[in-house]
Scaffold this motif. Structure first.
Motif, PDB file in Angstrom:
ATOM      1  N   VAL A 117       0.847  -1.199   0.000  1.00 20.68           N
ATOM      2  CA  VAL A 117       0.000   0.000   0.000  1.00 20.68           C
ATOM      3  C   VAL A 117       0.876   1.240   0.000  1.00 20.68           C
ATOM      4  CG1 VAL A 117      -1.656   1.334   1.348  1.00 20.68           C
ATOM      5  CG2 VAL A 117      -1.946  -1.131   1.118  1.00 20.68           C
ATOM      6  N   ASP A 118       1.926   1.227   0.798  1.00 17.03           N
ATOM      7  CA  ASP A 118       2.859   2.342   0.890  1.00 17.03           C
ATOM      8  C   ASP A 118       3.453   2.672  -0.475  1.00 17.03           C
ATOM      9  OD1 ASP A 118       4.632   4.266   1.896  1.00 17.03           O
ATOM     10  OD2 ASP A 118       6.199   2.765   2.213  1.00 17.03           O
ATOM     11  N   LEU A 119       3.858   1.633  -1.201  1.00 17.18           N
ATOM     12  CA  LEU A 119       4.448   1.842  -2.521  1.00 17.18           C
ATOM     13  C   LEU A 119       3.451   2.483  -3.477  1.00 17.18           C
ATOM     14  CD1 LEU A 119       6.717   1.476  -4.563  1.00 17.18           C
ATOM     15  CD2 LEU A 119       5.893  -0.867  -4.957  1.00 17.18           C
ATOM     16  N   LEU A 120       2.216   2.001  -3.471  1.00 13.26           N
ATOM     17  CA  LEU A 120       1.196   2.561  -4.359  1.00 13.26           C
ATOM     18  C   LEU A 120       0.948   4.030  -4.045  1.00 13.26           C
ATOM     19  CD1 LEU A 120      -1.416  -0.350  -4.454  1.00 13.26           C
ATOM     20  CD2 LEU A 120       0.212   0.292  -6.233  1.00 13.26           C
ATOM     21  N   VAL A 121       0.876   4.369  -2.757  1.00  9.70           N
ATOM     22  CA  VAL A 121       0.634   5.754  -2.353  1.00  9.70           C
ATOM     23  C   VAL A 121       1.799   6.648  -2.791  1.00  9.70           C
ATOM     24  CG1 VAL A 121       0.401   7.298  -0.366  1.00  9.70           C
ATOM     25  CG2 VAL A 121      -0.886   5.160  -0.443  1.00  9.70           C
ATOM     26  N   ARG A 122       3.015   6.147  -2.638  1.00  8.78           N
ATOM     27  CA  ARG A 122       4.187   6.919  -3.040  1.00  8.78           C
ATOM     28  C   ARG A 122       4.209   7.154  -4.549  1.00  8.78           C
ATOM     29  NH1 ARG A 122       8.265   7.362   0.832  1.00  8.78           N
ATOM     30  NH2 ARG A 122       7.833   6.205   2.769  1.00  8.78           N
ATOM     31  N   LEU A 123       3.863   6.121  -5.308  1.00 14.06           N
ATOM     32  CA  LEU A 123       3.813   6.265  -6.763  1.00 14.06           C
ATOM     33  C   LEU A 123       2.723   7.239  -7.180  1.00 14.06           C
ATOM     34  CD1 LEU A 123       4.312   2.537  -7.849  1.00 14.06           C
ATOM     35  CD2 LEU A 123       5.946   4.421  -8.080  1.00 14.06           C
ATOM     36  N   ASN A 124       1.593   7.212  -6.463  1.00 10.95           N
ATOM     37  CA  ASN A 124       0.517   8.159  -6.748  1.00 10.95           C
ATOM     38  C   ASN A 124       0.979   9.585  -6.502  1.00 10.95           C
ATOM     39  OD1 ASN A 124      -1.944   9.840  -5.545  1.00 10.95           O
ATOM     40  ND2 ASN A 124      -2.781   8.355  -6.997  1.00 10.95           N
ATOM     41  N   ARG A 125       1.696   9.795  -5.389  1.00 10.56           N
ATOM     42  CA  ARG A 125       2.223  11.128  -5.078  1.00 10.56           C
ATOM     43  C   ARG A 125       3.225  11.595  -6.132  1.00 10.56           C
ATOM     44  NH1 ARG A 125       3.651   9.973   1.247  1.00 10.56           N
ATOM     45  NH2 ARG A 125       1.562  10.298   2.144  1.00 10.56           N
ATOM     46  N   ALA A 126       3.926  10.611  -6.731  1.00  8.15           N
ATOM     47  CA  ALA A 126       4.930  10.946  -7.736  1.00  8.15           C
ATOM     48  C   ALA A 126       4.313  11.292  -9.084  1.00  8.15           C
ATOM     49  CB  ALA A 126       5.908   9.778  -7.896  1.00  8.15           C
ATOM     50  N   GLY A 127       3.000  11.106  -9.192  1.00 12.55           N
ATOM     51  CA  GLY A 127       2.318  11.498 -10.416  1.00 12.55           C
ATOM     52  C   GLY A 127       1.726  10.376 -11.225  1.00 12.55           C
ATOM     53  N   LEU A 128       1.890   9.127 -10.777  1.00  9.18           N
ATOM     54  CA  LEU A 128       1.286   7.998 -11.490  1.00  9.18           C
ATOM     55  C   LEU A 128      -0.172   7.871 -11.047  1.00  9.18           C
ATOM     56  CD1 LEU A 128       4.101   5.301 -11.340  1.00  9.18           C
ATOM     57  CD2 LEU A 128       3.471   6.778 -13.245  1.00  9.18           C
TER      58      LEU A 128
ATOM     59  N   GLU B 243      -3.432   8.204  -0.741  1.00  8.80           N
ATOM     60  CA  GLU B 243      -3.471   8.219   0.716  1.00  8.80           C
ATOM     61  C   GLU B 243      -4.898   8.354   1.235  1.00  8.80           C
ATOM     62  OE1 GLU B 243      -1.138  10.370   4.447  1.00  8.80           O
ATOM     63  OE2 GLU B 243      -0.863  11.078   2.385  1.00  8.80           O
ATOM     64  N   ASP B 244      -5.739   9.072   0.490  1.00  7.25           N
ATOM     65  CA  ASP B 244      -7.130   9.243   0.903  1.00  7.25           C
ATOM     66  C   ASP B 244      -7.869   7.911   0.954  1.00  7.25           C
ATOM     67  OD1 ASP B 244      -9.382  10.980   1.556  1.00  7.25           O
ATOM     68  OD2 ASP B 244     -10.167  10.453  -0.419  1.00  7.25           O
ATOM     69  N   CYS B 245      -7.369   6.935   0.170  1.00  4.72           N
ATOM     70  CA  CYS B 245      -8.018   5.624   0.112  1.00  4.72           C
ATOM     71  C   CYS B 245      -7.731   4.771   1.343  1.00  4.72           C
ATOM     72  CB  CYS B 245      -7.565   4.865  -1.138  1.00  4.72           C
ATOM     73  SG  CYS B 245      -8.103   5.618  -2.685  1.00  4.72           S
ATOM     74  N   VAL B 246      -6.728   5.151   2.138  1.00  2.56           N
ATOM     75  CA  VAL B 246      -6.385   4.372   3.324  1.00  2.56           C
ATOM     76  C   VAL B 246      -6.473   5.182   4.615  1.00  2.56           C
ATOM     77  CG1 VAL B 246      -4.912   2.752   2.089  1.00  2.56           C
ATOM     78  CG2 VAL B 246      -3.921   4.853   2.996  1.00  2.56           C
ATOM     79  N   ALA B 247      -6.621   6.504   4.474  1.00  2.00           N
ATOM     80  CA  ALA B 247      -6.632   7.309   5.698  1.00  2.00           C
ATOM     81  C   ALA B 247      -7.569   8.502   5.643  1.00  2.00           C
ATOM     82  CB  ALA B 247      -5.213   7.795   6.011  1.00  2.00           C
ATOM     83  N   GLY B 248      -8.360   8.622   4.581  1.00  4.45           N
ATOM     84  CA  GLY B 248      -9.218   9.799   4.441  1.00  4.45           C
ATOM     85  C   GLY B 248     -10.673   9.463   4.187  1.00  4.45           C
ATOM     86  N   HIS B 249     -11.351  10.397   3.511  1.00  2.00           N
ATOM     87  CA  HIS B 249     -12.784  10.247   3.238  1.00  2.00           C
ATOM     88  C   HIS B 249     -13.064   9.021   2.387  1.00  2.00           C
ATOM     89  CE1 HIS B 249     -16.910  11.256   2.190  1.00  2.00           C
ATOM     90  NE2 HIS B 249     -16.582  11.110   0.909  1.00  2.00           N
ATOM     91  N   CYS B 250     -12.209   8.772   1.409  1.00  2.00           N
ATOM     92  CA  CYS B 250     -12.405   7.611   0.534  1.00  2.00           C
ATOM     93  C   CYS B 250     -12.376   6.318   1.352  1.00  2.00           C
ATOM     94  CB  CYS B 250     -11.320   7.575  -0.538  1.00  2.00           C
ATOM     95  SG  CYS B 250     -11.404   6.159  -1.646  1.00  2.00           S
ATOM     96  N   ALA B 251     -11.419   6.219   2.268  1.00  2.00           N
ATOM     97  CA  ALA B 251     -11.312   5.034   3.119  1.00  2.00           C
ATOM     98  C   ALA B 251     -12.553   4.875   3.987  1.00  2.00           C
ATOM     99  CB  ALA B 251     -10.068   5.133   3.993  1.00  2.00           C
ATOM    100  N   GLN B 252     -13.019   5.979   4.554  1.00  2.00           N
ATOM    101  CA  GLN B 252     -14.201   5.944   5.419  1.00  2.00           C
ATOM    102  C   GLN B 252     -15.434   5.493   4.645  1.00  2.00           C
ATOM    103  OE1 GLN B 252     -14.539   6.992   8.996  1.00  2.00           O
ATOM    104  NE2 GLN B 252     -16.322   5.718   8.536  1.00  2.00           N
ATOM    105  N   GLU B 253     -15.644   6.072   3.466  1.00  2.00           N
ATOM    106  CA  GLU B 253     -16.819   5.722   2.672  1.00  2.00           C
ATOM    107  C   GLU B 253     -16.761   4.278   2.187  1.00  2.00           C
ATOM    108  OE1 GLU B 253     -19.353   7.383  -1.181  1.00  2.00           O
ATOM    109  OE2 GLU B 253     -17.779   8.610  -0.270  1.00  2.00           O
ATOM    110  N   SER B 254     -15.572   3.821   1.777  1.00  2.00           N
ATOM    111  CA  SER B 254     -15.428   2.438   1.328  1.00  2.00           C
ATOM    112  C   SER B 254     -15.722   1.466   2.464  1.00  2.00           C
ATOM    113  CB  SER B 254     -14.006   2.201   0.798  1.00  2.00           C
ATOM    114  OG  SER B 254     -13.763   2.977  -0.351  1.00  2.00           O
ATOM    115  N   PHE B 255     -15.241   1.796   3.665  1.00  2.00           N
ATOM    116  CA  PHE B 255     -15.461   0.949   4.834  1.00  2.00           C
ATOM    117  C   PHE B 255     -16.948   0.876   5.165  1.00  2.00           C
ATOM    118  CE2 PHE B 255     -14.625   0.420   9.638  1.00  2.00           C
ATOM    119  CZ  PHE B 255     -14.656  -0.959   9.532  1.00  2.00           C
ATOM    120  N   GLU B 256     -17.619   2.006   5.098  1.00  2.00           N
ATOM    121  CA  GLU B 256     -19.052   2.043   5.391  1.00  2.00           C
ATOM    122  C   GLU B 256     -19.842   1.245   4.360  1.00  2.00           C
ATOM    123  OE1 GLU B 256     -19.976   6.181   5.576  1.00  2.00           O
ATOM    124  OE2 GLU B 256     -19.090   6.459   7.574  1.00  2.00           O
TER     125      GLU B 256
END
Length: 277
Positions: free
Chosen positions: A171-182, A188-201
């Motif tokens: 997960v860390d690698l994917l987030v880092r690659l996303n930050r790099a522009g891929l 990060e929102d998918c594991v620690a933000g609104h996206c993560a919360q909504e997906s969990f719900e």
């Protein structure tokens, strides 16, 4: 990103990350793959000797197979072949690699279900492995008009953050690659933000009364906390399999086939050596 940086609400009290040594249990996937290979060869020979007219009749409702995290449709190809030989009509989710935003993946899955439902003129049964099962559960709760039943395999719906450290590094690698522009990768929102919360719900939303739900789990799972896979809303089916091996273990595939033909069953079933006790 470490396990601690994943939102705490993804690991509710009562669940925990598998120990570092737990991943050693995943070594049984070699045995599970061997069992599948032997069964495939045996089945192929039997089919050649079986008259066409006596082969299994097609099951009415179509079945959509959804791969797990980091995996694509090909990971469930062995299961698809076996289910087809048993008379089920299976479909791919059109996921090359399940590495993107979970909300986007759920939307894509919903579109795929609409397409299959319209083509076949019926609701669809969905089989999901790991993250794929969580996506399936969310879509089933939101669109009961499309989904008649779901089968999850090693899907930690109750605590998606209770996973092995090796998975956290992925997960860390994917987030880092996303930050790099891929783009089109998990952010990060998918594991620690609104996206993560909504997906969990969504993965815990109430299912319609006419939507069948079977949750397959294994205490030998070395990737996720098996307790998180036992949804109280589901018929729980215990198998002895590794997490990765659930995608092709003949015992698990047999349990999936039974779940796709729902009958009255106790709340917990143990599957071992191809038999249901």
């Amino acid at each position: 990103m470490t396990q601690r940086t994943v939102a705490s609400f993804l690991t509710p009290e009562g669940f925990s990350q598998p120990s570092v040594a737990a991943v050693l249990r995943e070594g049984s996937l070699v045995t599970e793959a061997s069992r599948y290979a032997v069964q495939a060869l045996t089945t192929r020979g039997a089919r050649r000797r079986t008259p066409y007219g006596s082969r299994p009749v097609r099951v009415g409702e179509p079945v959509l197979l959804v791969p797990g995290f980091l995996a694509g449709d090909s990971s469930l190809a062995p299961m698809s072949r076996t289910l087809r030989h048993a008379g089920f009509r299976t479909y791919r989710a059109d996921i090359r690699a399940n590495v993107g935003c979970t909300l986007a993946a759920a939307a894509q899955l919903e579109e795929r279900l609409e397409e299959i439902s319209q083509r076949r003129g019926s609701r669809v049964r969905v089989v999901g492995h790991s993250l794929g099962g969580m996506l399936a559960r969310g879509v089933a709760a939101r669109r009961p008009d499309l989904v008649s039943g779901i089968v999850t395999m090693g899907s930690p719906m109750l605590a998606p953050g209770a996973h092995h450290a090796s998975l956290a590094r992925s997960v860390d690698l994917l987030v880092r690659l996303n930050r790099a522009g891929l783009r089109n990768l998990m952010a990060e929102d998918c594991v620690a933000g609104h996206c993560a919360q909504e997906s969990f719900e969504q993965a815990r939303a109430v299912l319609g009364a006419d939507v069948d739900f079977t949750a397959i789990f294994s205490r030998r799972d070395g990737i996720v906390d098996w307790r998180a896979c036992v949804d109280p809303a589901a018929v729980a089916v215990e198998v002895r399999s590794s997490h990765v091996g659930m995608a092709f273990d003949p015992v698990v595939i047999a349990a999936v086939a039974v779940a796709l033909r729902p009958v009255s069953a106790p709340s917990v079933v143990e599957v071992d050596r191809g038999e249901i006790a």
